[in-house]
Scaffold this motif. Structure first.
Motif, PDB file in Angstrom:
ATOM      1  N   UNK A  69       1.409 -28.000 -11.136  1.00 38.12           N
ATOM      2  CA  UNK A  69       2.475 -28.105 -10.142  1.00 38.12           C
ATOM      3  C   UNK A  69       3.847 -28.105 -10.823  1.00 38.12           C
ATOM      4  N   UNK A  70       3.915 -28.673 -12.024  1.00 42.82           N
ATOM      5  CA  UNK A  70       5.178 -28.643 -12.766  1.00 42.82           C
ATOM      6  C   UNK A  70       5.493 -27.218 -13.212  1.00 42.82           C
ATOM      7  N   UNK A  71       4.465 -26.473 -13.635  1.00 40.31           N
ATOM      8  CA  UNK A  71       4.671 -25.061 -14.011  1.00 40.31           C
ATOM      9  C   UNK A  71       5.201 -24.271 -12.824  1.00 40.31           C
ATOM     10  N   UNK A  72       4.652 -24.549 -11.651  1.00 34.78           N
ATOM     11  CA  UNK A  72       5.112 -23.857 -10.451  1.00 34.78           C
ATOM     12  C   UNK A  72       6.563 -24.233 -10.147  1.00 34.78           C
ATOM     13  N   UNK A  73       6.867 -25.510 -10.220  1.00 42.97           N
ATOM     14  CA  UNK A  73       8.222 -25.985  -9.912  1.00 42.97           C
ATOM     15  C   UNK A  73       9.252 -25.452 -10.908  1.00 42.97           C
ATOM     16  N   UNK A  74       8.834 -25.192 -12.136  1.00 47.66           N
ATOM     17  CA  UNK A  74       9.740 -24.682 -13.170  1.00 47.66           C
ATOM     18  C   UNK A  74       9.954 -23.170 -13.094  1.00 47.66           C
ATOM     19  N   UNK A  75       9.145 -22.485 -12.304  1.00 47.27           N
ATOM     20  CA  UNK A  75       9.212 -21.032 -12.209  1.00 47.27           C
ATOM     21  C   UNK A  75      10.456 -20.595 -11.433  1.00 47.27           C
ATOM     22  N   UNK A  76      11.334 -19.777 -12.022  1.00 44.81           N
ATOM     23  CA  UNK A  76      12.573 -19.365 -11.347  1.00 44.81           C
ATOM     24  C   UNK A  76      12.343 -18.631 -10.018  1.00 44.81           C
ATOM     25  N   UNK A  77      11.325 -17.780  -9.958  1.00 43.85           N
ATOM     26  CA  UNK A  77      11.083 -17.034  -8.717  1.00 43.85           C
ATOM     27  C   UNK A  77      10.582 -17.972  -7.617  1.00 43.85           C
ATOM     28  N   UNK A  78       9.757 -18.940  -7.994  1.00 47.58           N
ATOM     29  CA  UNK A  78       9.292 -19.933  -7.020  1.00 47.58           C
ATOM     30  C   UNK A  78      10.461 -20.784  -6.539  1.00 47.58           C
ATOM     31  N   UNK A  79      11.349 -21.140  -7.444  1.00 50.43           N
ATOM     32  CA  UNK A  79      12.538 -21.903  -7.053  1.00 50.43           C
ATOM     33  C   UNK A  79      13.391 -21.107  -6.050  1.00 50.43           C
ATOM     34  N   UNK A  80      13.518 -19.813  -6.286  1.00 52.47           N
ATOM     35  CA  UNK A  80      14.273 -18.943  -5.380  1.00 52.47           C
ATOM     36  C   UNK A  80      13.583 -18.870  -4.011  1.00 52.47           C
ATOM     37  N   UNK A  81      12.236 -18.816  -4.008  1.00 47.26           N
ATOM     38  CA  UNK A  81      11.453 -18.815  -2.764  1.00 47.26           C
ATOM     39  C   UNK A  81      11.696 -20.104  -1.989  1.00 47.26           C
ATOM     40  N   UNK A  82      11.633 -21.230  -2.690  1.00 47.58           N
ATOM     41  CA  UNK A  82      11.829 -22.524  -2.029  1.00 47.58           C
ATOM     42  C   UNK A  82      13.238 -22.665  -1.455  1.00 47.58           C
ATOM     43  N   UNK A  83      14.215 -21.974  -2.057  1.00 44.07           N
ATOM     44  CA  UNK A  83      15.578 -21.997  -1.496  1.00 44.07           C
ATOM     45  C   UNK A  83      15.618 -21.304  -0.138  1.00 44.07           C
TER      46      UNK A  83
END
Length: 142
Positions: free
Chosen positions: A99-113
């Motif tokens: 879950x930390x790897x997912x949270x650190x992923x820039x594309x996932x962060x952009x998705x969550x925005x």
């Protein structure tokens, strides 16, 4: 049997045991089921649906890379309020790390925005600064 053959027999038995153990892990991975719920802003329902209808490939790859499978999100309207129900199965060995790897992923962060502003956390999640409220499993059958 000659004692000279013992090292060879040991090696063969060891290889067979390892191969069998690996195969059983692949066929029957340890599965942990997760379900959670959050609210969805009424004015964001169409946007949220459209966003997920064309989920970003990099985000989908990250979900799989983090050992998540059978991931679904369901929508339900109750008394004029919208709720999202999420379900997935985790088949990895270190949920917190994945879950930390997912949270650190820039594309996932952009998705969550894109997705986070659509959602209305329930009070228990909001108190923790989270979006989704975890749910307890009360029944399961395969």
């Amino acid at each position: 049997m000659s004692p000279k053959l013992y090292p060879y027999i040991f090696t063969i038995v060891f290889v067979v045991m390892c191969a069998t153990a690996f195969r059983s892990v692949e066929k029957n991975p340890r599965v942990t089921r997760y379900a959670s719920i959050t609210g969805l802003k009424a004015e964001k329902v169409a946007y949220y649906k459209n966003l997920h209808a064309e989920a970003w490939p990099a985000v989908l790859r990250k979900i799989k890379a983090c050992h998540i499978r059978n991931y679904s999100i369901f929508l339900k309207e109750v008394d004029g309020k919208f709720f999202l129900f999420s379900y997935f199965e985790y088949v990895g060995r270190d949920f917190k790390l994945d879950m930390q790897k997912m949270a650190d992923d820039p594309e996932t962060q952009r998705w969550w925005k894109e997705t986070d502003p659509c959602q209305l956390p329930l009070p228990d999640a909001q108190e923790k600064g989270e979006i989704w409220s975890a749910m307890d499993e009360v029944f399961h059958v395969d």
